[in-house]
Design a protein around this motif. Structure first.
Motif, mmCIF file in Angstrom:
data_model
loop_
_atom_site.group_PDB
_atom_site.id
_atom_site.type_symbol
_atom_site.label_atom_id
_atom_site.label_comp_id
_atom_site.label_asym_id
_atom_site.label_seq_id
_atom_site.Cartn_x
_atom_site.Cartn_y
_atom_site.Cartn_z
ATOM 1 N N SER A 1 -13.317 -16.368 -3.589
ATOM 2 C CA SER A 1 -14.568 -15.617 -3.661
ATOM 3 C C SER A 1 -14.451 -14.231 -3.032
ATOM 4 O O SER A 1 -15.424 -13.688 -2.531
ATOM 5 N N ASP B 1 -14.288 -10.277 -2.695
ATOM 6 C CA ASP B 1 -14.900 -9.120 -3.346
ATOM 7 C C ASP B 1 -14.022 -7.908 -3.050
ATOM 8 O O ASP B 1 -13.690 -7.659 -1.889
ATOM 9 N N ARG C 1 -13.857 -3.904 -3.315
ATOM 10 C CA ARG C 1 -14.710 -2.720 -3.538
ATOM 11 C C ARG C 1 -14.101 -1.479 -2.911
ATOM 12 O O ARG C 1 -13.361 -1.569 -1.940
ATOM 13 N N ARG D 1 -6.977 -4.313 -9.526
ATOM 14 C CA ARG D 1 -8.155 -3.440 -9.326
ATOM 15 C C ARG D 1 -7.730 -1.982 -9.266
ATOM 16 O O ARG D 1 -8.404 -1.105 -9.807
#
Length: 159
Positions: A10, A12, A14, A104
């Motif tokens: 889970s 994240d 950013r 990413r």
């Protein structure tokens, strides 16, 4: 006492400011790791203020509880970009997080219309070398201001 083992499912990822205290600590860990493997002249870390420049996209992977687990950045140079500051904390390693951070960074580079991603890493950084090769990066010679160094490996990926 149980060692912290973050759940990486889970996570994240950013874009964030690298000047946050928990991120500064992660960057210091990466620098200490490099210093243990290579002499100072073979380490090419961007300093904190350089990571805050407008042409840098700096990303942080955080667990659901907010713990910073990994970092990675791209430095935009027009039609090409350089990957910098890839680092995953020890308890989060071995579960594909570096691959997710790198994916990413690649997506960010594509969104910025970058044609080529380049990087420099060290010959003793076996996990990094495996990651980059597995994600389609190929060996190349020195680029930008880098000089030939027997402890450096230069790679690139065309996007």
């Amino acid at each position: 006492m149980t060692q912290y083992r973050p759940e990486t499912a889970s996570v994240d990822i950013r874009e964030e400011d690298p000047a946050q205290p928990d991120i500064v600590a992660l960057l210091a860990q990466g620098e200490a790791n490099s210093a243990a493997l290579y002499p100072a002249e073979s380490n090419h870390h961007l300093p904190l203020e350089a990571l805050r420049r407008p042409n840098v996209r700096f990303f942080v992977a955080r667990a659901a509880d907010g713990t910073a687990l990994a970092t990675g950045a791209i430095v935009l140079h027009g039609d090409w970009a350089e990957i910098k500051r890839m680092w995953v904390i020890e308890p989060a390693r071995g579960r594909g997080l570096s691959r997710r951070v790198l994916a990413r960074l690649i997506a960010c580079a594509e969104a910025e219309h970058v044609g080529v991603l380049r990087l420099e890493t060290g010959v003793a950084s076996h996990a990094a070398l495996g990651l980059y090769a597995g994600m389609g990066f190929a060996p190349r010679g020195p680029f930008a201001d880098y000089a030939e160094d027997p402890l450096s490996v230069f790679m690139e990926k065309r996007l």
